[in-house]
Design a protein around this motif. Sequence first.
Motif, short mmCIF file in Angstrom:
data_model
loop_
_atom_site.label_atom_id
_atom_site.label_comp_id
_atom_site.label_asym_id
_atom_site.label_seq_id
_atom_site.Cartn_x
_atom_site.Cartn_y
_atom_site.Cartn_z
N ALA A 9 36.59 66.92 56.17
CA ALA A 9 36.65 65.94 55.08
C ALA A 9 37.91 65.09 55.19
O ALA A 9 37.87 63.89 54.94
N ILE A 10 39.01 65.71 55.56
CA ILE A 10 40.27 64.97 55.69
C ILE A 10 40.21 64.00 56.87
O ILE A 10 40.68 62.87 56.78
N LYS A 11 39.61 64.42 57.96
CA LYS A 11 39.44 63.52 59.11
C LYS A 11 38.44 62.43 58.77
O LYS A 11 38.61 61.29 59.17
N GLY A 12 37.42 62.79 58.03
CA GLY A 12 36.44 61.84 57.53
C GLY A 12 35.64 61.15 58.60
O GLY A 12 35.86 61.31 59.80
N ASP A 13 34.67 60.40 58.12
CA ASP A 13 33.86 59.59 59.03
C ASP A 13 34.66 58.37 59.45
O ASP A 13 35.18 57.65 58.62
N LYS A 14 34.75 58.16 60.73
CA LYS A 14 35.46 57.01 61.29
C LYS A 14 36.90 56.93 60.78
O LYS A 14 37.41 55.85 60.49
N GLY A 15 37.52 58.07 60.60
CA GLY A 15 38.92 58.10 60.18
C GLY A 15 39.14 57.84 58.71
O GLY A 15 40.28 57.66 58.28
N ASP A 16 38.09 57.83 57.91
CA ASP A 16 38.20 57.55 56.49
C ASP A 16 38.09 58.87 55.71
O ASP A 16 36.99 59.40 55.55
N PRO A 17 39.20 59.42 55.25
CA PRO A 17 39.18 60.72 54.59
C PRO A 17 38.35 60.74 53.30
O PRO A 17 38.30 59.76 52.57
N ASP A 18 37.73 61.88 53.05
CA ASP A 18 37.00 62.11 51.81
C ASP A 18 37.81 63.12 50.99
O ASP A 18 37.57 64.32 51.03
N LEU A 19 38.81 62.60 50.27
CA LEU A 19 39.69 63.47 49.51
C LEU A 19 38.98 64.18 48.37
O LEU A 19 39.33 65.30 48.04
N LYS A 20 38.00 63.53 47.78
CA LYS A 20 37.27 64.18 46.68
C LYS A 20 36.60 65.45 47.18
O LYS A 20 36.70 66.50 46.56
#
Length: 181
Positions: free
Chosen positions: A83-94
Amino acid sequence: MPTPRVLASASPTRRGGSTTAATDEAKKIKARCTEHANDRKWTDLADCGKELTAAGSPEGAEFVTRGVAEASNEVRAREIEKAIKGDKGDPDLKKAYELLNGITPGSVYLKDANKAYETAKRAIYDSTVADLRAFLRDCKKYESKAKTISDKYGKQIVDEASKKVGRCSDQTAVVTPKTCE
């Protein structure tokens, strides 16, 4: 006629022997369970705990509970990293925050997972401060950026950044520095 003397047997009696043998076996099983815990082999720990319980030790249930909990915590810790790495470098902090709250207190994974979450949160906070600061004199853009960030990362990030940045104001006057000629 005197009463015959009973000598202690070199081999344990059935009652004493089975207790001693069971205690020795439980100690061996417990040592194996402890090794599994130290090696973070959670499924093996849970299985070992069941074996220890069957051997009559009440500690077995604790090993089973810990093995099951830590196996789940390990999965959550990996999902937090994703989640922190996220899709395409976009973190999902929630999502990372929700997962972090699912890790049991005292888990061997809690400290590292919390550190990773806080590091990612800090990077987004710093970026948010810079973004909001850039729009301090344009409230429409400021509010739009704040909403986008809030929707993406949570209201808490925006609230904390806004406290640092201050409130926007639609001041359009631009001060031009004087030059020396």
